[in-house]
Write a protein that holds these residues in place. Structure first.
Motif, PDB file in Angstrom:
ATOM      1  N   ALA A  41       0.841  -1.252   0.174  1.00  0.00           N
ATOM      2  CA  ALA A  41       0.009   0.123  -0.203  1.00  0.00           C
ATOM      3  C   ALA A  41       0.761   1.276  -0.028  1.00  0.00           C
ATOM      4  O   ALA A  41       0.492   2.248  -0.320  1.00  0.00           O
ATOM      5  CB  ALA A  41      -0.995  -0.229   1.256  1.00  0.00           C
ATOM      6  N   GLN A  42       2.279   1.342   0.557  1.00  0.00           N
ATOM      7  CA  GLN A  42       2.920   2.383   0.701  1.00  0.00           C
ATOM      8  C   GLN A  42       3.218   2.912  -0.717  1.00  0.00           C
ATOM      9  O   GLN A  42       3.349   4.190  -1.324  1.00  0.00           O
ATOM     10  CB  GLN A  42       4.340   2.213   1.527  1.00  0.00           C
ATOM     11  N   LYS A  43       3.747   1.859  -1.689  1.00  0.00           N
ATOM     12  CA  LYS A  43       4.051   2.118  -3.214  1.00  0.00           C
ATOM     13  C   LYS A  43       2.847   2.729  -3.857  1.00  0.00           C
ATOM     14  O   LYS A  43       2.937   4.021  -4.387  1.00  0.00           O
ATOM     15  CB  LYS A  43       4.490   0.856  -3.837  1.00  0.00           C
ATOM     16  N   ILE A  44       1.627   2.411  -3.748  1.00  0.00           N
ATOM     17  CA  ILE A  44       0.551   3.017  -4.119  1.00  0.00           C
ATOM     18  C   ILE A  44       0.330   4.432  -3.552  1.00  0.00           C
ATOM     19  O   ILE A  44       0.066   5.368  -4.336  1.00  0.00           O
ATOM     20  CB  ILE A  44      -0.634   2.256  -4.082  1.00  0.00           C
ATOM     21  N   PHE A  45       0.363   4.521  -2.347  1.00  0.00           N
ATOM     22  CA  PHE A  45       0.169   5.771  -1.654  1.00  0.00           C
ATOM     23  C   PHE A  45       1.088   6.736  -2.417  1.00  0.00           C
ATOM     24  O   PHE A  45       1.032   7.884  -2.410  1.00  0.00           O
ATOM     25  CB  PHE A  45       0.456   5.442  -0.241  1.00  0.00           C
TER      26      PHE A  45
END
Length: 270
Positions: free
Chosen positions: A125-129
């Motif tokens: 989710a961090q990469k998407i964020f």
């Protein structure tokens, strides 16, 4: 009930550790929130005795002190039940690709066990964020969920917050197009674990990201003086670099992958 479209369980997880060095530090807490295809969410949390002191500055971040885990089981004692809870699951979390997954794999390798990742999709989710709204987990939770993250750096709080964040990211960005580095528009975020894995996890060769794939699908180094050079080319022209990495403070997983590439090249020449 969650809104994720799943064909198999998706295990959100977060680690609290003695520090951030994958080679030297140890896990002191793990929480796994297993999102099931039927909409259920099963949560388990374990405290772990790392068998080494927790630095005071680290304890001040996650709130776990030596006294709290002195009677907790060791990782070796918990390895099998943790592995069983992950059984049949893809993986998700916040920064899991650069930290949590490599740390977990390293702990298993230390006790001569394997935590298989090659057959799992990984969603970070961090990469998407960072692609869509560059900030931290607390800011992500505030932005996507409209709430303040109380108790951050507790494994369970962070794990459940990440579950909410990824669900909200999918709702917000599904159908939204962005431009890639060549100016071509594409839709990166879809409610599909395969697509999210392709978005966040497919460039890596080793879990620490020391070796990655280039656009041609070739393994290249991602650090140091040989950054962006093909691994096979470096190993052929500078064999001592392999020995240096094998003796250095690199994760066991990185050394394993490097050895696989070296052996593959050797077998091709035979």
């Amino acid at each position: 009930m969650h809104q994720l479209k799943l064909k198999k369980p998706l295990a959100f997880f977060d680690l609290e550790t003695t520090g951030t060095n994958v080679v030297n530090d140890r896990i002191v807490e793990i929480c796994i929130a297993k999102a099931m295809p039927n909409g259920d969410l099963n949560v388990k949390t374990w405290r772990i005795n790392p068998m080494v002191p927790i630095p005071a500055e680290t304890s001040m971040i996650h709130g776990i002190y030596d006294e709290d885990i002195k009677d907790a089981p060791t990782f070796k004692e918990l390895a099998k039940p943790i592995l069983q809870f992950f059984e049949g699951c893809d993986l998700a979390g916040f920064n899991i690709i650069r930290f949590d997954v490599p740390m977990l794999v390293e702990e298993y390798l230390r006790i001569n066990m394997d935590f298989p990742v090659h057959n799992r999709k990984m969603v970070d989710a961090q990469k998407i964020f960072h692609m869509m709204e560059p900030r931290s987990l607390s800011a992500a939770y505030r932005f996507y969920c409209g709430k303040e993250l109380i108790g951050a750096h507790s494994a369970e709080v962070d794990t459940l917050a990440t579950f909410e964040v990824l669900s909200a990211q999918i709702q917000k960005y599904q159908g939204v197009q962005v431009k890639d580095d060549k100016g071509k528009e594409f839709e990166p975020v879809k409610n599909d674990v395969n697509a999210l894995h392709e978005l966040t996890a497919t460039k890596m060769v080793d879990l620490a990201g020391r070796i990655i794939f280039n656009e041609k699908g070739e393994e290249i180094f991602n650090f140091g003086k040989h950054k962006d050079r093909k691994v096979t080319e470096v190993l052929e022209k500078e064999p001592a670099f392999y020995d240096w990495m094998m003796k250095g403070e690199f994760p066991l997983d990185t050394k394993r992958k490097l050895t696989e590439i070296k052996l593959r090249g050797f077998n091709l020449k035979r």
